[in-house]
Design a protein around this motif. Structure first.
Motif, PDB file in Angstrom:
ATOM      1  N   LEU A 338       0.868  -1.171   0.000  1.00 38.84           N
ATOM      2  CA  LEU A 338       0.000   0.000   0.000  1.00 38.84           C
ATOM      3  C   LEU A 338       0.903   1.219   0.000  1.00 38.84           C
ATOM      4  O   LEU A 338       1.703   1.406   0.920  1.00 38.84           O
ATOM      5  CB  LEU A 338      -0.906   0.009   1.224  1.00 38.84           C
ATOM      6  CG  LEU A 338      -1.847   1.203   1.337  1.00 38.84           C
ATOM      7  CD1 LEU A 338      -2.895   1.175   0.238  1.00 38.84           C
ATOM      8  CD2 LEU A 338      -2.510   1.244   2.711  1.00 38.84           C
ATOM      9  N   ILE A 350      -2.360   0.311  -4.685  1.00 35.31           N
ATOM     10  CA  ILE A 350      -1.809  -1.001  -4.369  1.00 35.31           C
ATOM     11  C   ILE A 350      -0.741  -1.320  -5.408  1.00 35.31           C
ATOM     12  O   ILE A 350      -0.998  -1.252  -6.619  1.00 35.31           O
ATOM     13  CB  ILE A 350      -2.905  -2.079  -4.361  1.00 35.31           C
ATOM     14  CG1 ILE A 350      -3.903  -1.794  -3.232  1.00 35.31           C
ATOM     15  CG2 ILE A 350      -2.303  -3.471  -4.194  1.00 35.31           C
ATOM     16  CD1 ILE A 350      -5.077  -2.733  -3.201  1.00 35.31           C
ATOM     17  N   SER A 367      -6.194   2.359   4.495  1.00 33.85           N
ATOM     18  CA  SER A 367      -6.357   0.930   4.736  1.00 33.85           C
ATOM     19  C   SER A 367      -6.183   0.675   6.227  1.00 33.85           C
ATOM     20  O   SER A 367      -5.139   0.976   6.795  1.00 33.85           O
ATOM     21  CB  SER A 367      -5.317   0.136   3.938  1.00 33.85           C
ATOM     22  OG  SER A 367      -5.449  -1.254   4.180  1.00 33.85           O
TER      23      SER A 367
END
Length: 431
Positions: A338, A350, A367
């Protein structure tokens, strides 16, 4: 159910004879109408049998105002209220999950800014004073307090609290205490501690403590009893202070697993060396590459230099890929990273860990605990929540929440807790 449905004769009514009395009306229906009714009933039956959509469900809005701190347990939310001033008392509360009822409330004579939960012990720390309170998480009673100057809790794990107490003569006491009683398990004086480095201190079962002195001496201690496992010298001296930037002359030391990494830039010359702990045995050294703090990214080591992120070969430190598009990157799943870009309000993506290639652009997304929290690009104050199905980046959206920026959220599946625009800390159950 069948007894409640009338029987319908599908045979056509016979044509009456001339002069005969008109027959009594019969319960009959034209064939198209009957077929439609059967289809509707079948669809209703299927709808009743279909499980509900996979959406997040709000189960608790704790308090009428924002919390100064909160944390999630396996079956409870703990919150701390803001005091009227930095030295005023705070209220600590426990709410049951998923029911939402308040189980207990306790007042503390300190302005709590941080809550940490370890099993049945809840640690409440002040934002401005050294006072710390250890509470029984089940009942809310205070077990013991710590009010020593220059004292901090390095980690609370496995029913033990690792304390760091800096003394006036420049030394440091490391003390392991029982979390429920405060009783000392072991204590050791270490000269000139700069940092405590190892990355497993915040796991459920920390094994070692890697201590870096300001003079470059590295000591590895056994977490359980404080015994010395190994020592060595890096031959560098740490800067007096660090603001997180990368100055012209730079020293960055990081630990990942049983490896220690020393990154240096000395009068324009860059180098990176890897050492095996606990004896500080050098494995490899490179020159001329990127500088920064190294961390484990699965198939590569990630290092963030000024203006770029690079993926290094763990076996020899050679650069596999480098990209100026990203500020930093962290391990996400098996073979994925990430990454966040260089903007003040960063966007994320990503990446493939082995090549640095973009697999999926995420926009302004955080995230957290296997969830993706994405700011709505059109409607301010709304954040979409998606569940990551795996390390390959596939996700499905489970709902949204009203919060301007999804920072400060916490995940402990199946629960997501976040500050909200309306004020109360809200908990959702995640499918």
């Amino acid at each position: 159910m069948a007894d409640a449905v009338p029987l319908i004769d599908l045979d056509a009514s016979p044509r009456p004879e001339p002069g005969a009395a008109a027959p009594r009306p019969r319960l009959s229906a034209p064939r198209p109408v009957l077929i439609l009714a059967v289809l509707v009933a079948a669809l209703l039956t299927l709808a009743a049998a279909t499980p509900p959509a996979r959406t997040m469900e709000p189960i608790l809005a704790a308090g009428g105002t924002a919390a100064a701190a909160f944390t999630l347990g396996p079956d409870a939310l703990y919150t701390a209220s803001f005091g009227a001033n930095p030295n005023s008392e705070s209220g600590i509360r426990r709410y049951a999950l998923p029911g939402g009822e308040q189980l207990w409330a306790t007042s503390l004579p300190q302005n709590v800014q941080n809550l940490t939960l370890d099993g049945s012990v809840l640690l409440a720390r002040s934002g401005s004073a050294p006072r710390m309170s250890f509470l029984d998480a089940t009942e809310g009673k205070v077990l013991w307090t710590l009010n020593e100057p220059n004292a901090t809790v390095v980690t609370l794990s496995g029913g033990r609290a690792l304390l760091r107490i800096d003394t006036d003569d420049g030394g440091t006491e490391l003390r392991l205490a029982a979390a429920r009683t405060g009783a000392t398990i072991w204590s050791r004086l270490v000269a000139g501690v700069g940092e405590i480095l190892n990355d497993d201190l915040f796991t459920d079962r920390p094994d070692r403590i890697v201590v870096l002195g300001v003079d470059g001496q590295v000591s590895t201690l056994q977490f359980a009893d404080g015994s010395v496992l190994g020592q060595g010298e890096l031959g560098v001296r740490l800067p007096a202070e660090s603001d997180g930037t990368l100055p012209g002359d730079f020293v960055g030391v990081a630990v990942s697993g049983d490896q220690l990494y020393l990154s240096r830039r000395d009068r324009g010359r860059a180098s990176l060396a890897a050492y095996r702990l606990p004896q500080l045995t050098r494995r490899w050294r490179t020159e001329g590459g990127p500088t920064g703090f190294v961390h484990d990214c699965g198939p590569v080591l990630c290092i963030a230099d000024a203006g770029r992120v690079s993926g290094l070969d763990p076996s020899d430190g050679s650069v596999r890929w480098s990209s100026p598009a990203w500020r930093n990157a962290w391990r996400l799943g098996e073979g994925t990273l990430l990454a966040y870009d260089q903007q003040e309000n960063p966007e994320s993506a990503i990446l493939d860990a082995r090549t640095g290639a973009v697999r999926r652009e995420l926009g302004r997304t955080l995230s957290v605990g296997g969830l993706e929290l994405r700011e709505d690009s059109k409607l301010a104050g709304r954040t979409w929540v998606a569940v990551a199905d795996g390390g390959d980046g596939t996700v499905h959206t489970v709902g949204s929440m009203q919060t301007g920026a999804p920072y400060g959220c916490m995940v402990r599946r199946p629960y997501l807790a976040c500050p909200t625009s309306a004020g109360p800390t809200t908990v959702w159950q995640i499918p």
